[in-house]
Design a protein around this motif. Structure first.
Motif, mmCIF file in Angstrom:
data_model
loop_
_atom_site.group_PDB
_atom_site.id
_atom_site.type_symbol
_atom_site.label_atom_id
_atom_site.label_comp_id
_atom_site.label_asym_id
_atom_site.label_seq_id
_atom_site.Cartn_x
_atom_site.Cartn_y
_atom_site.Cartn_z
ATOM 1 N N THR A 6 7.740 -11.923 -58.418
ATOM 2 C CA THR A 6 6.534 -11.545 -59.153
ATOM 3 C C THR A 6 5.805 -12.808 -59.581
ATOM 4 O OG1 THR A 6 7.542 -9.493 -59.943
ATOM 5 C CG2 THR A 6 5.654 -10.336 -61.172
ATOM 6 N N ALA A 7 4.559 -12.930 -59.148
ATOM 7 C CA ALA A 7 3.742 -14.085 -59.510
ATOM 8 C C ALA A 7 2.983 -13.770 -60.792
ATOM 9 C CB ALA A 7 2.771 -14.418 -58.377
ATOM 10 N N MET B 189 8.640 -15.310 -60.392
ATOM 11 C CA MET B 189 9.855 -14.770 -60.968
ATOM 12 C C MET B 189 10.622 -13.884 -59.988
ATOM 13 S SD MET B 189 10.106 -12.615 -64.517
ATOM 14 C CE MET B 189 9.599 -11.056 -63.833
ATOM 15 N N ASP B 190 11.914 -14.145 -59.877
ATOM 16 C CA ASP B 190 12.801 -13.291 -59.106
ATOM 17 C C ASP B 190 12.824 -11.896 -59.733
ATOM 18 O OD1 ASP B 190 14.234 -14.074 -56.816
ATOM 19 O OD2 ASP B 190 16.142 -13.754 -57.821
ATOM 20 N N GLN B 191 12.540 -10.862 -58.955
ATOM 21 C CA GLN B 191 12.559 -9.515 -59.523
ATOM 22 C C GLN B 191 12.793 -8.485 -58.436
ATOM 23 O OE1 GLN B 191 10.235 -7.371 -63.127
ATOM 24 N NE2 GLN B 191 8.917 -8.071 -61.487
ATOM 25 N N ALA B 192 13.910 -7.788 -58.517
ATOM 26 C CA ALA B 192 14.320 -6.847 -57.476
ATOM 27 C C ALA B 192 13.832 -5.432 -57.775
ATOM 28 C CB ALA B 192 15.843 -6.842 -57.363
ATOM 29 N N PRO B 193 13.661 -4.608 -56.747
ATOM 30 C CA PRO B 193 13.285 -3.208 -56.970
ATOM 31 C C PRO B 193 14.468 -2.408 -57.508
ATOM 32 C CG PRO B 193 13.717 -3.584 -54.644
ATOM 33 C CD PRO B 193 13.799 -4.921 -55.315
ATOM 34 N N PRO B 194 14.198 -1.393 -58.307
ATOM 35 C CA PRO B 194 15.292 -0.590 -58.864
ATOM 36 C C PRO B 194 15.964 0.264 -57.779
ATOM 37 C CG PRO B 194 13.152 0.312 -59.493
ATOM 38 C CD PRO B 194 12.883 -0.978 -58.820
ATOM 39 N N LYS C 21 -4.003 -16.476 -60.443
ATOM 40 C CA LYS C 21 -5.003 -16.903 -61.429
ATOM 41 C C LYS C 21 -5.488 -15.755 -62.309
ATOM 42 C CE LYS C 21 -6.501 -20.265 -57.989
ATOM 43 N NZ LYS C 21 -7.580 -20.644 -57.034
ATOM 44 N N THR C 22 -4.845 -14.591 -62.179
ATOM 45 C CA THR C 22 -5.239 -13.429 -62.963
ATOM 46 C C THR C 22 -4.185 -13.123 -64.014
ATOM 47 O OG1 THR C 22 -4.145 -11.669 -61.688
ATOM 48 C CG2 THR C 22 -6.213 -12.533 -60.801
ATOM 49 N N ASP C 23 -4.499 -12.164 -64.879
ATOM 50 C CA ASP C 23 -3.541 -11.755 -65.913
ATOM 51 C C ASP C 23 -2.645 -10.601 -65.467
ATOM 52 O OD1 ASP C 23 -4.378 -13.636 -67.837
ATOM 53 O OD2 ASP C 23 -6.097 -12.379 -68.375
ATOM 54 N N GLU C 24 -2.869 -10.096 -64.264
ATOM 55 C CA GLU C 24 -2.061 -8.989 -63.746
ATOM 56 C C GLU C 24 -0.942 -9.530 -62.862
ATOM 57 O OE1 GLU C 24 -2.386 -5.776 -64.534
ATOM 58 O OE2 GLU C 24 -3.983 -6.387 -65.915
ATOM 59 N N PRO C 25 0.328 -9.186 -63.142
ATOM 60 C CA PRO C 25 1.419 -9.656 -62.289
ATOM 61 C C PRO C 25 1.224 -9.175 -60.847
ATOM 62 C CG PRO C 25 2.270 -8.714 -64.325
ATOM 63 C CD PRO C 25 0.810 -8.385 -64.279
#
Length: 329
Positions: free
Chosen positions: A142-143, A100-105, A244-248
């Protein structure tokens, strides 16, 4: 030297063909550990700059370990991980990758200098690209948990020159591993990367080209420790791998280009950080606005090309392997 010495005929020697490649080349990613005292001082030594530039030219990638205050990364990770379920975000290479495309604030209290303008990265890139290189892009990806992966690609599908014209700074907010989707990297691939290796109009590298390189220089995954940053050439082949984990797994990305390249892309920033940003070592090619919603920033239409009329004049000549350069994947 007598005149006769210039008139002797040159003896033709038999041309020997290069032996076929039967072994894999070294594929380690060169890592430079920054001592804590140096990190605290924030001043890159000449030896650090030289070592990093040497391996950027050689491998197209280098890791700086212990370059960033991990508390800053924890703060950003808490924010970006919490909003990583927004279904309206842009996904790189389709939703099946869950990348997912996700930029820092870009707010004053969250624009940590060692993230947005890391002094070690800035010093290295000033040596690599010339004084006061310019930041043209600030985003990230973000994966999320996934089974799909990205295709092997480079981030410049246009007719670009065969010299360093854009460098990427990647900052993972957590330790990266095979389990949480450490990026697949193709060490040295920047040496053979031109528009000709791409599928027409796409970031993807042609499958037959990828498989030919895999025979002698297969990829590895860039597992890094929290607090590290990665510098790589924009031409460098890479691919996002499934988490493969549940944590982004959040990774920030900043693209820096030489001032002389006259890059087009702009980063959108709020006016109230202008004085702070202008005191930093990098120039920011910014569009200054009243406020920025980082959740709406997308990399879908980014352009890392140049406005230079001279570069445009010689684009065809500079964008392909010249005849005297042996093309080898």
């Amino acid at each position: 030297m007598s005149q006769d010495s210039f008139q002797n005929p040159i003896q033709e020697l038999p041309i020997e063909k290069s032996p076929p490649r039967t072994h894999n080349h070294e594929r380690a990613i060169h890592t430079i550990h920054i001592p804590e005292s140096i990190r605290q001082a924030g001043l890159a030594t000449n030896e650090l700059i030289l070592e990093a530039i040497a391996f950027l030219h050689c491998d197209g990638i280098v890791v700086l370990e212990n370059a960033i205050d991990t508390a800053h990364l924890d703060t950003l990770n808490a924010i970006l991980s919490a909003i990583a379920t927004d279904p309206f975000h842009y996904f790189n290479f389709g939703k099946e990758t869950q990348n997912m495309d996700q930029a820092p604030p870009p707010t004053r209290e969250l624009m940590f200098k060692d993230v947005w303008c890391n002094p070690f990265a800035a010093a290295i890139l000033s040596g690599m690209l010339g004084p006061r290189p310019v930041l043209h892009y600030a985003n990230g990806n973000t994966a999320l948990r996934a089974t799909g992966r990205q295709p092997v690609h480079s981030d410049c599908e246009f007719k670009h020159p065969m010299f360093p014209f854009a460098m990427v700074i990647n900052i993972n907010l957590v330790d990266t591993s095979l389990e949480n989707g450490a990026t697949e990297v193709w060490v040295g691939s920047h040496h053979v990367s031109t528009v000709d290796e791409h599928e027409p109009g796409l970031l993807h590298i042609k499958k037959e080209v990828v498989e030919e390189r895999r025979k002698h220089s297969p990829p590895i995954q860039a597992c890094t420790k929290k607090g590290s940053l990665v510098i790589r050439d924009l031409r460098f082949w890479h691919a996002g791998m499934p988490n493969k984990t549940d944590e982004p797994r959040v990774m920030l990305a900043f693209v820096v280009q030489p001032a002389w390249f006259q890059g087009r892309s702009k980063v959108k920033l709020p006016l109230d950080v202008k004085d702070m940003v202008e005191s930093w070592e990098l120039e920011f090619n910014a569009e200054w606005v009243s406020e920025v919603d980082h959740k709406k920033i997308s990399s879908a239409d980014v352009d890392f090309g140049s406005k230079s009329e001279v570069l445009e004049k010689y684009r065809e000549k500079l964008a392909h392997n010249p005849g005297y350069y042996v093309s080898s994947y």
